[in-house]
Motif scaffolding. Structure first.
Motif, PDB file in Angstrom:
ATOM      1  N   ARG A  47       0.847  -1.198   0.000  1.00  0.00           N
ATOM      2  CA  ARG A  47       0.000   0.000   0.000  1.00  0.00           C
ATOM      3  C   ARG A  47       0.874   1.237   0.000  1.00  0.00           C
ATOM      4  NH1 ARG A  47      -5.223  -0.990   0.135  1.00  0.00           N
ATOM      5  NH2 ARG A  47      -5.895  -2.865   1.191  1.00  0.00           N
ATOM      6  N   VAL A  48       0.456   2.223  -0.773  1.00  0.00           N
ATOM      7  CA  VAL A  48       1.180   3.493  -0.810  1.00  0.00           C
ATOM      8  C   VAL A  48       0.963   4.194   0.530  1.00  0.00           C
ATOM      9  CG1 VAL A  48       1.351   5.753  -1.933  1.00  0.00           C
ATOM     10  CG2 VAL A  48       0.934   3.695  -3.309  1.00  0.00           C
ATOM     11  N   MET A  49       2.078   4.536   1.177  1.00  0.00           N
ATOM     12  CA  MET A  49       2.018   5.209   2.475  1.00  0.00           C
ATOM     13  C   MET A  49       2.304   6.703   2.348  1.00  0.00           C
ATOM     14  SD  MET A  49       1.124   2.623   4.113  1.00  0.00           S
ATOM     15  CE  MET A  49       1.042   3.308   5.748  1.00  0.00           C
ATOM     16  N   GLY A  50       2.942   7.090   1.248  1.00  0.00           N
ATOM     17  CA  GLY A  50       3.255   8.500   1.060  1.00  0.00           C
ATOM     18  C   GLY A  50       4.065   8.708  -0.197  1.00  0.00           C
ATOM     19  N   HIS A  51       4.333   9.974  -0.455  1.00  0.00           N
ATOM     20  CA  HIS A  51       5.142  10.386  -1.594  1.00  0.00           C
ATOM     21  C   HIS A  51       6.296  11.204  -1.025  1.00  0.00           C
ATOM     22  CE1 HIS A  51       0.900  10.345  -3.296  1.00  0.00           C
ATOM     23  NE2 HIS A  51       1.500   9.303  -3.843  1.00  0.00           N
ATOM     24  N   GLU A  52       7.510  10.841  -1.374  1.00  0.00           N
ATOM     25  CA  GLU A  52       8.688  11.552  -0.890  1.00  0.00           C
ATOM     26  C   GLU A  52       9.612  11.807  -2.063  1.00  0.00           C
ATOM     27  OE1 GLU A  52      10.805  13.599   1.724  1.00  0.00           O
ATOM     28  OE2 GLU A  52       9.032  12.496   2.360  1.00  0.00           O
ATOM     29  N   GLY A  53       9.749  13.063  -2.440  1.00  0.00           N
ATOM     30  CA  GLY A  53      10.564  13.385  -3.608  1.00  0.00           C
ATOM     31  C   GLY A  53      10.005  12.676  -4.822  1.00  0.00           C
TER      32      GLY A  53
ATOM     33  N   ARG B 155       8.382  -3.312   6.869  1.00  0.00           N
ATOM     34  CA  ARG B 155       9.228  -2.188   6.506  1.00  0.00           C
ATOM     35  C   ARG B 155       8.861  -1.624   5.138  1.00  0.00           C
ATOM     36  NH1 ARG B 155      15.637  -2.214   7.376  1.00  0.00           N
ATOM     37  NH2 ARG B 155      15.669  -0.021   7.915  1.00  0.00           N
ATOM     38  N   GLU B 156       8.751  -0.302   5.083  1.00  0.00           N
ATOM     39  CA  GLU B 156       8.462   0.382   3.820  1.00  0.00           C
ATOM     40  C   GLU B 156       9.671   0.349   2.911  1.00  0.00           C
ATOM     41  OE1 GLU B 156       7.208   4.405   4.491  1.00  0.00           O
ATOM     42  OE2 GLU B 156       5.481   3.794   5.675  1.00  0.00           O
ATOM     43  N   TRP B 157       9.410   0.504   1.623  1.00  0.00           N
ATOM     44  CA  TRP B 157      10.496   0.659   0.660  1.00  0.00           C
ATOM     45  C   TRP B 157      10.123   1.790  -0.287  1.00  0.00           C
ATOM     46  CZ3 TRP B 157       6.837  -3.172   0.021  1.00  0.00           C
ATOM     47  CH2 TRP B 157       6.229  -3.292  -1.234  1.00  0.00           C
ATOM     48  N   ASP B 158      11.155   2.365  -0.902  1.00  0.00           N
ATOM     49  CA  ASP B 158      10.955   3.403  -1.907  1.00  0.00           C
ATOM     50  C   ASP B 158      10.735   2.735  -3.249  1.00  0.00           C
ATOM     51  OD1 ASP B 158      11.348   5.479  -0.116  1.00  0.00           O
ATOM     52  OD2 ASP B 158      13.489   5.628  -0.527  1.00  0.00           O
ATOM     53  N   ALA B 159       9.717   3.179  -3.947  1.00  0.00           N
ATOM     54  CA  ALA B 159       9.393   2.619  -5.259  1.00  0.00           C
ATOM     55  C   ALA B 159       9.377   3.737  -6.297  1.00  0.00           C
ATOM     56  CB  ALA B 159       8.040   1.919  -5.216  1.00  0.00           C
ATOM     57  N   ASP B 160       9.948   3.449  -7.422  1.00  0.00           N
ATOM     58  CA  ASP B 160       9.936   4.375  -8.544  1.00  0.00           C
ATOM     59  C   ASP B 160       8.537   4.332  -9.163  1.00  0.00           C
ATOM     60  OD1 ASP B 160      10.158   5.593 -11.073  1.00  0.00           O
ATOM     61  OD2 ASP B 160      12.239   4.933 -11.289  1.00  0.00           O
ATOM     62  N   PRO B 161       7.847   5.466  -9.227  1.00  0.00           N
ATOM     63  CA  PRO B 161       6.484   5.477  -9.774  1.00  0.00           C
ATOM     64  C   PRO B 161       6.378   4.931 -11.196  1.00  0.00           C
ATOM     65  CG  PRO B 161       6.994   7.596  -8.778  1.00  0.00           C
ATOM     66  CD  PRO B 161       8.264   6.792  -8.788  1.00  0.00           C
ATOM     67  N   ARG B 162       7.468   4.952 -11.940  1.00  0.00           N
ATOM     68  CA  ARG B 162       7.440   4.409 -13.306  1.00  0.00           C
ATOM     69  C   ARG B 162       7.293   2.895 -13.317  1.00  0.00           C
ATOM     70  NH1 ARG B 162      12.878   6.684 -15.453  1.00  0.00           N
ATOM     71  NH2 ARG B 162      13.371   5.976 -13.361  1.00  0.00           N
ATOM     72  N   HIS B 163       7.552   2.254 -12.173  1.00  0.00           N
ATOM     73  CA  HIS B 163       7.492   0.795 -12.088  1.00  0.00           C
ATOM     74  C   HIS B 163       6.400   0.332 -11.132  1.00  0.00           C
ATOM     75  CE1 HIS B 163      11.136   0.508 -14.414  1.00  0.00           C
ATOM     76  NE2 HIS B 163      11.657   1.430 -13.647  1.00  0.00           N
TER      77      HIS B 163
END
Length: 83
Positions: free
Chosen positions: A31-37, A49-57
């Protein structure tokens, strides 16, 4: 939602906080928890644990995909409890 353009022709369209998504670069759902940069913060459906995901993928899950992922998570939890 497609990997390329957010599904609506708008490359800047991001899934909303709380939406269930698949990170195709990592082959994980959450689930998307937020947008950071330039990235989305995504947390596994069962927590963790959250991870950073590239919106293009990242693409939004269909209802069927979400139900399947939630069932898989519940099954994994039940297997852990019986060991």
């Amino acid at each position: 939602m497609t990997e390329d353009d957010g599904g609506d022709g708008n490359p800047s369209a991001l899934p909303a906080v709380g939406e269930a998504v698949r990170d195709t670069a990592r082959d994980r759902v959450g689930r998307v928890m937020g947008h950071e940069g330039p990235y989305l913060q995504v947390r596994p459906l069962g927590g963790g644990r959250e991870w950073d995901a590239d919106p293009r993928h990242v693409r939004t899950l269909s209802q069927g995909e979400l139900l399947s992922a939630l069932l898989a998570e519940a099954n994994a939890r039940s297997r852990q409890r019986t060991r």
